[in-house]
Scaffold this motif. Structure first.
Motif, PDB file in Angstrom:
ATOM      1  N   THR A 147      -1.801  -1.130  -4.136  1.00 17.75           N
ATOM      2  CA  THR A 147      -2.965  -0.934  -3.613  1.00 17.75           C
ATOM      3  C   THR A 147      -2.776   0.821  -2.869  1.00 17.75           C
ATOM      4  O   THR A 147      -2.271   1.296  -2.119  1.00 17.75           O
ATOM      5  N   THR A 164      -6.436   5.687   2.852  1.00 16.42           N
ATOM      6  CA  THR A 164      -6.552   5.050   4.143  1.00 16.42           C
ATOM      7  C   THR A 164      -7.442   3.421   3.504  1.00 16.42           C
ATOM      8  O   THR A 164      -7.409   2.247   3.970  1.00 16.42           O
ATOM      9  N   ASP A 165      -8.654   3.790   3.635  1.00 16.37           N
ATOM     10  CA  ASP A 165     -10.243   2.874   3.062  1.00 16.37           C
ATOM     11  C   ASP A 165      -9.284   2.056   2.057  1.00 16.37           C
ATOM     12  O   ASP A 165     -10.444   0.904   1.805  1.00 16.37           O
ATOM     13  N   HIS A 191       0.765  -1.368   0.081  1.00 11.49           N
ATOM     14  CA  HIS A 191      -0.206   0.122  -0.210  1.00 11.49           C
ATOM     15  C   HIS A 191       0.668   1.255  -0.220  1.00 11.49           C
ATOM     16  O   HIS A 191       1.727   0.988   1.038  1.00 11.49           O
ATOM     17  N   ASN A 212      -7.652   0.127   1.946  1.00 12.24           N
ATOM     18  CA  ASN A 212      -7.037  -1.054   3.188  1.00 12.24           C
ATOM     19  C   ASN A 212      -7.978  -2.253   3.050  1.00 12.24           C
ATOM     20  O   ASN A 212      -8.111  -3.067   3.655  1.00 12.24           O
ATOM     21  N   ASN A 213      -9.358  -1.014   3.912  1.00 10.06           N
ATOM     22  CA  ASN A 213     -10.382  -1.905   4.508  1.00 10.06           C
ATOM     23  C   ASN A 213     -11.776  -2.082   3.610  1.00 10.06           C
ATOM     24  O   ASN A 213     -12.555  -2.745   4.283  1.00 10.06           O
ATOM     25  N   ASP A 214     -11.965  -1.406   2.582  1.00 10.61           N
ATOM     26  CA  ASP A 214     -12.646  -1.805   0.979  1.00 10.61           C
ATOM     27  C   ASP A 214     -12.944  -3.506   0.908  1.00 10.61           C
ATOM     28  O   ASP A 214     -12.264  -4.245   0.385  1.00 10.61           O
ATOM     29  N   HIS A 215     -14.528  -4.213   0.831  1.00 17.83           N
ATOM     30  CA  HIS A 215     -14.293  -5.204   1.217  1.00 17.83           C
ATOM     31  C   HIS A 215     -14.277  -6.009  -0.926  1.00 17.83           C
ATOM     32  O   HIS A 215     -13.803  -6.589  -1.198  1.00 17.83           O
ATOM     33  N   TYR A 269     -10.599  -5.577  -1.232  1.00 11.78           N
ATOM     34  CA  TYR A 269     -10.086  -7.004  -1.001  1.00 11.78           C
ATOM     35  C   TYR A 269     -10.206  -8.194  -1.831  1.00 11.78           C
ATOM     36  O   TYR A 269      -9.267  -9.545  -1.597  1.00 11.78           O
TER      37      TYR A 269
END
Length: 142
Positions: free
Chosen positions: A47, A125-126, A21, A128-131, A134
């Motif tokens: 990412t 930042t998101d 990232h 790393n968290n977005d389904h 992912y």
């Protein structure tokens, strides 16, 4: 390089997948291009990678080497991006957002020779968290 060799030794695998990232894309690409990493990496997935620099780093480029390196037009980036941006037999992918405020311009994440995927409006930042991101990354390294 040390961490990759450690993981290979611990797992007995012959290659690793790198999922990185932001500035992690630069250090990982340096490893691939200049430190023989292509022999040990199967898939490289970035990412929100600052592959071609970001003007956002202007506020800190005088204070930190990392900021100076990721500033658009830096000597580090010029060298890293000269020639083949995706060396070796590694499978490269880069995921980027059209509204990532940390990457200016947004298209800095695009790598020549990689599968480049615009994922829509997701913050830096998101990523790393977005389904959805992912799932796409998981499918690349599966």
């Amino acid at each position: 390089a040390t961490e990759v060799k450690s993981v290979l030794a611990q797992t007995g695998a012959s290659k690793v997948d790198l999922v990185v990232h932001s500035m992690g894309a630069l250090s990982s690409r340096y490893y691939l291009k200049n430190l023989g990493g292509t022999a040990y990496v199967d898939d490289f997935v970035s990412t929100a990678g600052v592959n071609h620099g970001t003007t956002t780093a202007s506020w800190c480029k005088w204070l930190y080497t990392s900021c100076a390196e990721m500033y658009t037009g830096s000597a580090f980036l010029t060298s890293l991006n000269s020639g083949d941006e995706t060396p070796g037999a590694v499978s490269y992918a880069s995921y980027w957002s059209n509204c990532d405020d940390a990457l200016t311009p947004d298209t800095t994440a695009i790598l020549s020779g990689a599968t480049n995927v615009e994922v829509g409006c997701i913050s830096h930042t998101d990523m790393n968290n977005d389904h959805g991101v992912y799932e796409q990354v998981r499918d690349v390294v599966a």
